[in-house]
Design a protein around this motif. Sequence first.
Motif, PDB file in Angstrom:
ATOM      1  N   TYR A  56       0.803  -1.210   0.000  1.00 48.46           N
ATOM      2  CA  TYR A  56       0.000   0.000   0.000  1.00 48.46           C
ATOM      3  C   TYR A  56       0.845   1.273   0.000  1.00 48.46           C
ATOM      4  O   TYR A  56       0.390   2.321  -0.456  1.00 48.46           O
ATOM      5  CB  TYR A  56      -0.940   0.009   1.210  1.00 48.46           C
ATOM      6  CG  TYR A  56      -1.963  -1.102   1.199  1.00 48.46           C
ATOM      7  CD1 TYR A  56      -2.882  -1.209   0.170  1.00 48.46           C
ATOM      8  CD2 TYR A  56      -2.003  -2.050   2.227  1.00 48.46           C
ATOM      9  CE1 TYR A  56      -3.821  -2.228   0.165  1.00 48.46           C
ATOM     10  CE2 TYR A  56      -2.950  -3.066   2.232  1.00 48.46           C
ATOM     11  CZ  TYR A  56      -3.849  -3.155   1.188  1.00 48.46           C
ATOM     12  OH  TYR A  56      -4.783  -4.161   1.177  1.00 48.46           O
ATOM     13  N   ALA A  57       2.056   1.195   0.542  1.00 47.27           N
ATOM     14  CA  ALA A  57       2.928   2.376   0.598  1.00 47.27           C
ATOM     15  C   ALA A  57       3.867   2.444  -0.598  1.00 47.27           C
ATOM     16  O   ALA A  57       4.841   3.202  -0.574  1.00 47.27           O
ATOM     17  CB  ALA A  57       3.725   2.374   1.894  1.00 47.27           C
ATOM     18  N   ARG A  58       3.593   1.688  -1.649  1.00 52.24           N
ATOM     19  CA  ARG A  58       4.457   1.734  -2.833  1.00 52.24           C
ATOM     20  C   ARG A  58       4.404   3.130  -3.449  1.00 52.24           C
ATOM     21  O   ARG A  58       3.329   3.656  -3.745  1.00 52.24           O
ATOM     22  CB  ARG A  58       3.998   0.708  -3.861  1.00 52.24           C
ATOM     23  CG  ARG A  58       4.827   0.719  -5.145  1.00 52.24           C
ATOM     24  CD  ARG A  58       4.229  -0.185  -6.209  1.00 52.24           C
ATOM     25  NE  ARG A  58       4.303  -1.588  -5.809  1.00 52.24           N
ATOM     26  CZ  ARG A  58       3.751  -2.572  -6.525  1.00 52.24           C
ATOM     27  NH1 ARG A  58       3.057  -2.298  -7.626  1.00 52.24           N
ATOM     28  NH2 ARG A  58       3.869  -3.828  -6.110  1.00 52.24           N
ATOM     29  N   PRO A  59       5.552   3.759  -3.668  1.00 60.69           N
ATOM     30  CA  PRO A  59       5.544   5.121  -4.227  1.00 60.69           C
ATOM     31  C   PRO A  59       5.201   5.115  -5.707  1.00 60.69           C
ATOM     32  O   PRO A  59       5.273   4.086  -6.385  1.00 60.69           O
ATOM     33  CB  PRO A  59       6.978   5.604  -3.986  1.00 60.69           C
ATOM     34  CG  PRO A  59       7.793   4.347  -3.969  1.00 60.69           C
ATOM     35  CD  PRO A  59       6.920   3.292  -3.345  1.00 60.69           C
ATOM     36  N   LEU A  60       4.831   6.282  -6.191  1.00 65.74           N
ATOM     37  CA  LEU A  60       4.642   6.437  -7.623  1.00 65.74           C
ATOM     38  C   LEU A  60       5.954   6.220  -8.351  1.00 65.74           C
ATOM     39  O   LEU A  60       7.026   6.526  -7.825  1.00 65.74           O
ATOM     40  CB  LEU A  60       4.134   7.849  -7.938  1.00 65.74           C
ATOM     41  CG  LEU A  60       2.680   8.174  -7.620  1.00 65.74           C
ATOM     42  CD1 LEU A  60       2.459   9.679  -7.767  1.00 65.74           C
ATOM     43  CD2 LEU A  60       1.742   7.403  -8.532  1.00 65.74           C
ATOM     44  N   PRO A  61       5.902   5.718  -9.584  1.00 64.39           N
ATOM     45  CA  PRO A  61       7.142   5.636 -10.362  1.00 64.39           C
ATOM     46  C   PRO A  61       7.638   7.033 -10.688  1.00 64.39           C
ATOM     47  O   PRO A  61       6.861   7.999 -10.662  1.00 64.39           O
ATOM     48  CB  PRO A  61       6.709   4.877 -11.620  1.00 64.39           C
ATOM     49  CG  PRO A  61       5.249   5.143 -11.746  1.00 64.39           C
ATOM     50  CD  PRO A  61       4.743   5.226 -10.334  1.00 64.39           C
ATOM     51  N   ALA A  76       2.130   7.663  -0.149  1.00 63.79           N
ATOM     52  CA  ALA A  76       1.943   7.176  -1.511  1.00 63.79           C
ATOM     53  C   ALA A  76       0.460   7.121  -1.889  1.00 63.79           C
ATOM     54  O   ALA A  76      -0.424   7.381  -1.061  1.00 63.79           O
ATOM     55  CB  ALA A  76       2.622   5.816  -1.675  1.00 63.79           C
ATOM     56  N   PRO A  77       0.161   6.778  -3.149  1.00 62.99           N
ATOM     57  CA  PRO A  77      -1.238   6.822  -3.599  1.00 62.99           C
ATOM     58  C   PRO A  77      -2.107   5.686  -3.101  1.00 62.99           C
ATOM     59  O   PRO A  77      -3.316   5.704  -3.310  1.00 62.99           O
ATOM     60  CB  PRO A  77      -1.104   6.775  -5.128  1.00 62.99           C
ATOM     61  CG  PRO A  77       0.187   6.102  -5.385  1.00 62.99           C
ATOM     62  CD  PRO A  77       1.099   6.546  -4.266  1.00 62.99           C
ATOM     63  N   GLY A  78      -1.517   4.696  -2.430  1.00 61.47           N
ATOM     64  CA  GLY A  78      -2.294   3.547  -1.985  1.00 61.47           C
ATOM     65  C   GLY A  78      -2.879   3.658  -0.596  1.00 61.47           C
ATOM     66  O   GLY A  78      -3.430   2.682  -0.075  1.00 61.47           O
ATOM     67  N   VAL A  94      -4.622   6.080  -8.987  1.00 58.90           N
ATOM     68  CA  VAL A  94      -4.027   4.870  -9.559  1.00 58.90           C
ATOM     69  C   VAL A  94      -3.851   3.803  -8.494  1.00 58.90           C
ATOM     70  O   VAL A  94      -3.650   2.624  -8.803  1.00 58.90           O
ATOM     71  CB  VAL A  94      -2.667   5.179 -10.225  1.00 58.90           C
ATOM     72  CG1 VAL A  94      -2.839   6.162 -11.363  1.00 58.90           C
ATOM     73  CG2 VAL A  94      -1.646   5.705  -9.204  1.00 58.90           C
ATOM     74  N   GLY A  95      -3.937   4.214  -7.206  1.00 56.07           N
ATOM     75  CA  GLY A  95      -3.776   3.262  -6.117  1.00 56.07           C
ATOM     76  C   GLY A  95      -2.351   2.748  -6.018  1.00 56.07           C
ATOM     77  O   GLY A  95      -1.433   3.230  -6.678  1.00 56.07           O
ATOM     78  N   TRP A  96      -2.168   1.762  -5.158  1.00 52.65           N
ATOM     79  CA  TRP A  96      -0.814   1.233  -4.949  1.00 52.65           C
ATOM     80  C   TRP A  96      -0.383   0.331  -6.088  1.00 52.65           C
ATOM     81  O   TRP A  96       0.822   0.179  -6.348  1.00 52.65           O
ATOM     82  CB  TRP A  96      -0.740   0.477  -3.626  1.00 52.65           C
ATOM     83  CG  TRP A  96      -1.373  -0.891  -3.638  1.00 52.65           C
ATOM     84  CD1 TRP A  96      -2.659  -1.197  -3.305  1.00 52.65           C
ATOM     85  CD2 TRP A  96      -0.763  -2.123  -4.004  1.00 52.65           C
ATOM     86  NE1 TRP A  96      -2.896  -2.535  -3.442  1.00 52.65           N
ATOM     87  CE2 TRP A  96      -1.735  -3.138  -3.872  1.00 52.65           C
ATOM     88  CE3 TRP A  96       0.514  -2.494  -4.436  1.00 52.65           C
ATOM     89  CZ2 TRP A  96      -1.489  -4.481  -4.155  1.00 52.65           C
ATOM     90  CZ3 TRP A  96       0.771  -3.837  -4.711  1.00 52.65           C
ATOM     91  CH2 TRP A  96      -0.217  -4.809  -4.573  1.00 52.65           C
ATOM     92  N   ASP A  97      -1.379  -0.248  -6.787  1.00 48.52           N
ATOM     93  CA  ASP A  97      -1.084  -1.285  -7.765  1.00 48.52           C
ATOM     94  C   ASP A  97      -1.293  -0.847  -9.203  1.00 48.52           C
ATOM     95  O   ASP A  97      -1.193  -1.663 -10.125  1.00 48.52           O
ATOM     96  CB  ASP A  97      -1.960  -2.516  -7.495  1.00 48.52           C
ATOM     97  CG  ASP A  97      -3.447  -2.170  -7.416  1.00 48.52           C
ATOM     98  OD1 ASP A  97      -3.811  -0.980  -7.591  1.00 48.52           O
ATOM     99  OD2 ASP A  97      -4.252  -3.101  -7.174  1.00 48.52           O
ATOM    100  N   GLY A  98      -1.603   0.429  -9.426  1.00 48.04           N
ATOM    101  CA  GLY A  98      -1.891   0.896 -10.777  1.00 48.04           C
ATOM    102  C   GLY A  98      -3.293   0.568 -11.235  1.00 48.04           C
ATOM    103  O   GLY A  98      -3.726   1.005 -12.306  1.00 48.04           O
TER     104      GLY A  98
END
Length: 423
Positions: free
Chosen positions: A45-50, A380-382, A150-154
Amino acid sequence: MRRVGESIEPRPIESRRVRISALLCLMVATVGAGCTAAPEPAPEYARPLPPGGVALRLVESGTGPDLVAAWRNREAGLLDSLDESLEWYAAPSSRAKFPYEVSRPGGIRSISHAEAQASVAAFRDLVVESRDAAEFERRVRDRFEVYESVGWDGSGTVLFTGYFAPEFDASATRTATFTSPIHRRPPDLVTAPDGTPLGRRLGDGRIVPWPSRAELMRSGALDGLELYYLSDGLDAYLIEVNGSAKLRLPDGSIRHVGYAGKTGRPYVGLGQSLVDEGIVPEDRLNLAAIRRLHREDPALIRRLMDRNENCVFFMDYDGEDWPEGSLGVRVTPRASIATDKKVYPPGAVAVVDTRRAGHDPRADFTAFMLDQDTGGAIQAPGRCDIFMGIGPQAEVLAGGQYAEGELYYLFLAPGESPSPMEP
């Protein structure tokens, strides 16, 4: 309403923010795919945007959230929350957060400060003027564009947790009952103009990283900076996690404390540690369970609290507008959310599409809210945190809110924005 920061993140200058975050913040489920299959990877869930990525993308016309359901679920405080955002947009400092970029077919749209401000004002007018849900939906579809996270997973997946404004008994002096302090901002804490912690300034002018929270507490480095004392270390820790609190002193007076800075060391959630060590199953993790463990084995909870290296500092502030979010305006129960302001638009109208706290997990819930806060674990977005209110009942709602969903934002379509509202 003059303040900013977060429980964990300041606004330009510094913030006294209300951070109040649920201890489930960083809990992540790992679900087995069968008795012999390997467990599914935990959601990031805390994956940052590319690099170069944007958090919001335009949804196809006529799709997106159920606006009729959101209209019917609107909180009584929605207009108040809209007014708080408009107050923030009226402050010159808010312009530094724009333009804000979103993705549309064929490229990027840069939303100006005036467009974002006008979007909130126009949405407020529709809420007041619309006679029924059908009229409201038609007018929103006619004038606004809907953007999806986009959430954490796109794929748009966002984890929704809850937070609240806590109340505690406390003392301005150390007593036999009140022994655990929260601290003022140290004079050697250095932050960037946007409030980002930079480190600790030494006597020779060098800026170095801060020690961990446990090292600071046990070394005596914060002696003399005590602001108030709580009855135990867990209460003091919870105020740090939440970023603000309402305190009842022995003489009956009330104090409000809020965020004044942080060391910026890595944050590790107490709830996450309890789950990781197998001490509490994730489906039984709540604040009541943590308090019970603390009574039974305070050394265990103290050891796990020490995994959180970040230390948060506080100051007194006027309680008239309490609780305040990272924009420096009051947050409204179930009509304000906290997100990562490095990726989401401050002050904007959002649509939360998830499941209700404490209800049947199949009970979908869609509602309008304003993006007015941020948090140390809300990265992040998630991730998105819903403000549930003040006190024990809100604490129950916040602790029970843990569900995936989708997050949307509304902006006036190009050509729909009225003339700039800035002076």
